[in-house]
Motif scaffolding. Structure first.
Motif, PDB file in Angstrom:
ATOM      1  N   ASP A  35       0.790  -1.320  -0.383  1.00 20.36           N
ATOM      2  CA  ASP A  35      -0.701   0.023  -0.395  1.00 20.36           C
ATOM      3  C   ASP A  35       0.609   1.015   0.077  1.00 20.36           C
ATOM      4  N   ILE A  36       0.007   2.057  -0.636  1.00 22.15           N
ATOM      5  CA  ILE A  36       0.674   3.347  -0.378  1.00 22.15           C
ATOM      6  C   ILE A  36       0.359   4.952   0.059  1.00 22.15           C
ATOM      7  N   CYS A  37       0.507   4.988   1.129  1.00 20.17           N
ATOM      8  CA  CYS A  37      -0.550   5.687   2.445  1.00 20.17           C
ATOM      9  C   CYS A  37       0.234   7.435   2.662  1.00 20.17           C
ATOM     10  N   GLN A  38      -1.003   8.526   2.533  1.00 20.06           N
ATOM     11  CA  GLN A  38      -0.454   9.574   3.105  1.00 20.06           C
ATOM     12  C   GLN A  38      -0.180  10.294   4.662  1.00 20.06           C
ATOM     13  N   ARG A  39       0.757  10.489   4.944  1.00 20.51           N
ATOM     14  CA  ARG A  39       1.408  10.738   6.292  1.00 20.51           C
ATOM     15  C   ARG A  39       0.427  11.187   6.854  1.00 20.51           C
ATOM     16  N   GLY A  40       0.159  11.036   8.665  1.00 22.23           N
ATOM     17  CA  GLY A  40      -1.002  11.322   9.025  1.00 22.23           C
ATOM     18  C   GLY A  40      -1.975  10.517   8.883  1.00 22.23           C
ATOM     19  N   THR A  41      -1.744   9.586   8.071  1.00 27.47           N
ATOM     20  CA  THR A  41      -2.933   8.154   8.317  1.00 27.47           C
ATOM     21  C   THR A  41      -2.771   7.457   9.225  1.00 27.47           C
ATOM     22  N   SER A  42      -4.262   6.010   9.139  1.00 28.39           N
ATOM     23  CA  SER A  42      -3.315   4.642   9.058  1.00 28.39           C
ATOM     24  C   SER A  42      -3.946   4.043   8.150  1.00 28.39           C
ATOM     25  N   LEU A  43      -3.038   2.668   8.396  1.00 28.08           N
ATOM     26  CA  LEU A  43      -3.794   1.254   7.501  1.00 28.08           C
ATOM     27  C   LEU A  43      -2.933   0.485   9.222  1.00 28.08           C
ATOM     28  N   THR A  44      -4.790  -0.616   8.205  1.00 27.79           N
ATOM     29  CA  THR A  44      -4.179  -1.992   9.715  1.00 27.79           C
ATOM     30  C   THR A  44      -4.450  -3.171   8.706  1.00 27.79           C
ATOM     31  N   SER A  74       4.074   7.993   8.759  1.00 33.40           N
ATOM     32  CA  SER A  74       5.107   8.703   8.722  1.00 33.40           C
ATOM     33  C   SER A  74       6.840   8.399   7.175  1.00 33.40           C
ATOM     34  N   PRO A  75       7.053   8.635   6.975  1.00 36.13           N
ATOM     35  CA  PRO A  75       7.759   8.277   5.868  1.00 36.13           C
ATOM     36  C   PRO A  75       8.897   7.086   6.025  1.00 36.13           C
ATOM     37  N   GLU A  76       8.907   7.428   7.593  1.00 31.84           N
ATOM     38  CA  GLU A  76      10.417   6.892   8.427  1.00 31.84           C
ATOM     39  C   GLU A  76       9.310   5.020   8.429  1.00 31.84           C
ATOM     40  N   ASP A  77       8.007   5.231   9.271  1.00 28.72           N
ATOM     41  CA  ASP A  77       7.424   4.035   8.368  1.00 28.72           C
ATOM     42  C   ASP A  77       7.262   3.322   7.218  1.00 28.72           C
ATOM     43  N   SER A  78       8.049   3.378   6.104  1.00 30.12           N
ATOM     44  CA  SER A  78       7.866   3.119   5.541  1.00 30.12           C
ATOM     45  C   SER A  78       8.934   2.061   5.110  1.00 30.12           C
ATOM     46  N   SER A  79       8.063   0.796   5.058  1.00 26.77           N
ATOM     47  CA  SER A  79       9.115  -0.850   5.562  1.00 26.77           C
ATOM     48  C   SER A  79       8.231  -1.852   4.539  1.00 26.77           C
ATOM     49  N   ILE A  80       8.728  -3.045   5.129  1.00 27.85           N
ATOM     50  CA  ILE A  80       7.871  -4.460   4.788  1.00 27.85           C
ATOM     51  C   ILE A  80       7.668  -4.916   6.788  1.00 27.85           C
ATOM     52  N   ARG A 137       4.086  -4.509   1.727  1.00 32.09           N
ATOM     53  CA  ARG A 137       5.191  -3.082   1.916  1.00 32.09           C
ATOM     54  C   ARG A 137       4.301  -2.099   1.705  1.00 32.09           C
ATOM     55  N   LEU A 138       4.766  -1.231   2.761  1.00 29.24           N
ATOM     56  CA  LEU A 138       4.273  -0.485   3.133  1.00 29.24           C
ATOM     57  C   LEU A 138       5.356   1.094   2.133  1.00 29.24           C
ATOM     58  N   THR A 139       4.945   2.127   1.579  1.00 26.11           N
ATOM     59  CA  THR A 139       5.133   3.448   1.555  1.00 26.11           C
ATOM     60  C   THR A 139       4.154   4.130   1.625  1.00 26.11           C
ATOM     61  N   VAL A 140       5.040   5.524   2.567  1.00 24.90           N
ATOM     62  CA  VAL A 140       4.284   6.541   2.604  1.00 24.90           C
ATOM     63  C   VAL A 140       4.997   7.680   3.017  1.00 24.90           C
ATOM     64  N   LEU A 141       3.889   8.423   1.810  1.00 26.24           N
ATOM     65  CA  LEU A 141       4.592  10.028   1.393  1.00 26.24           C
ATOM     66  C   LEU A 141       4.398  11.136   2.203  1.00 26.24           C
ATOM     67  N   TYR A 178       6.887  -7.981  12.961  1.00 28.05           N
ATOM     68  CA  TYR A 178       8.141  -8.048  12.603  1.00 28.05           C
ATOM     69  C   TYR A 178       7.873  -6.545  11.891  1.00 28.05           C
ATOM     70  N   ARG A 179       9.169  -5.444  11.773  1.00 26.83           N
ATOM     71  CA  ARG A 179       9.450  -4.275  10.620  1.00 26.83           C
ATOM     72  C   ARG A 179      10.971  -5.071  10.034  1.00 26.83           C
ATOM     73  N   GLN A 180      11.014  -4.976   8.913  1.00 25.80           N
ATOM     74  CA  GLN A 180      11.893  -5.348   7.982  1.00 25.80           C
ATOM     75  C   GLN A 180      12.480  -3.537   7.621  1.00 25.80           C
ATOM     76  N   GLN A 181      13.403  -3.330   7.512  1.00 22.94           N
ATOM     77  CA  GLN A 181      13.218  -2.306   6.984  1.00 22.94           C
ATOM     78  C   GLN A 181      14.171  -2.276   5.444  1.00 22.94           C
ATOM     79  N   PRO A 182      14.510  -1.795   4.401  1.00 25.71           N
ATOM     80  CA  PRO A 182      15.258  -2.587   3.199  1.00 25.71           C
ATOM     81  C   PRO A 182      16.066  -3.060   3.377  1.00 25.71           C
ATOM     82  N   GLY A 183      16.866  -3.774   3.362  1.00 24.54           N
ATOM     83  CA  GLY A 183      18.505  -4.359   2.909  1.00 24.54           C
ATOM     84  C   GLY A 183      18.641  -4.870   4.673  1.00 24.54           C
TER      85      GLY A 183
END
Lengths: 112, 110
Positions: free
Chosen positions: A11-20, A84-90, A108-112, A35-40
Motif C-alpha cells: 500500500d501507498i499511504c499519505q502521512r498522518g493516516t493509519s493502515l491496518t 510518517s515516511p519513517e514508517d515505510s517498511s515491510i 510493503r508499506l510506502t508513506v508519502l 515484525y518490521r523489516q527495513q530495506p536491506g
C-alpha cells in the motif's frame, strides 16, 4: 507447517493516516508475532500478539503507534497509526507451529 | 538479550558451487532456526536445529550448542538459492520470540 496470509500485500499511504494489516493463519496457533523489516536490514520484532490479552511490545514500540488485535487463535491485525515516511517498511506476521516459526508474505508499506 | 552474528555478510558464487554460512551466538540457545528470504521477500523456514545435524536435500545444518555456533551448508548451488539467509535464536525450546542475525546475502551466478 502453517500457511499464513496477509492483506494488503502493499500500500501507498499519505502521512498522518493509519493502515491496518491483517494476518490469517490456516490453523489455530498459540504464538503470533509482528515484525518490521527495513530495506536491506534484518527483522525487528514489534510485538507478540497475545490471544485474549494485550499485546507485548518490544522496546521502542508503543501501543498508541502500533495497536494490535488478536481476537482468536487464527487471526491478528496490526495498525500503523499516524504514519510518517519513517514508517515505510515491510511488515511481517509470523506464527509457530510446533517448534518452528513461519512467516506471512509481508506487507510493503510506502508513506508519502 | 542474546546477540547473533552471521558471516559472511555477502557471498557471490557460481552455480554448482558449495557454500558454508556461519551463525555465532553470544549466549546459549535452546531454539535455533535458519530461514531463507527469497528475492520476493518471502521467508521460508529451513531448519529448527538447537543441536546436532539435519539435512534436507542439498541443504544441511549443524549446531554445536556448547560452542554457541551453527553452520548452514548449501551444496551444488542453484540460482533459486539466491536471497538472504537468516539464523535466529531463543532461550526456550520453541513458541517464543527469536533474535535474528544480520543475515548473509547469497547471490548465485548462472
Amino acid at each position: 507447517s502453517a500457511v499464513i496470509s496477509q492483506k494488503p500485500s502493499r500500500d501507498i499511504c499519505q502521512r498522518g493516516t493509519s493502515l491496518t494489516i491483517q494476518c490469517q493463519v490456516d490453523s489455530q496457533v498459540t504464538m503470533m508475532f509482528w515484525y518490521r523489516q527495513q530495506p536491506g536490514q534484518s527483522l525487528t520484532l514489534i510485538a507478540t500478539a497475545n490471544q485474549g490479552s494485550e499485546a507485548t511490545y518490544e522496546s521502542g514500540f508503543v501501543i498508541d503507534k502500533f495497536p494490535i488485535s488478536r481476537p482468536n487463535l487464527t487471526f491478528s491485525t496490526l495498525t500503523v497509526s499516524n504514519m510518517s515516511p519513517e514508517d515505510s517498511s515491510i511488515y511481517l506476521c509470523s506464527a509457530y507451529t510446533g517448534y518452528r516459526e513461519f512467516f506471512g508474505p509481508g506487507t510493503r508499506l510506502t508513506v508519502l | 538479550g542474546i546477540q547473533v552474528e552471521q558471516s559472511p555478510p555477502d557471498l557471490i558464487l557460481q552455480e554448482g558451487a558449495n557454500s558454508t554460512l556461519r551463525c555465532n551466538f553470544s549466549d546459549s540457545v535452546n531454539n535455533l532456526q535458519w530461514f531463507h528470504q527469497n528475492p520476493w521477500g518471502q521467508l521460508i523456514n529451513l531448519f529448527y536445529i538447537p543441536s546436532g545435524t539435519k539435512q534436507n536435500g542439498r541443504l544441511s545444518a549443524t549446531t554445536v550448542a556448547t560452542e554457541r555456533y551453527s553452520l548452514l551448508y548449501i551444496s551444488s548451488s542453484q540460482t533459486t538459492d539466491s536471497g538472504v539467509y537468516f539464523c535466529a535464536g531463543g532461550t526456550n525450546f520453541g513458541n517464543e520470540k527469536l533474535t535474528f542475525g544480520t543475515g548473509t546475502r547469497l547471490t548465485i551466478i548462472p
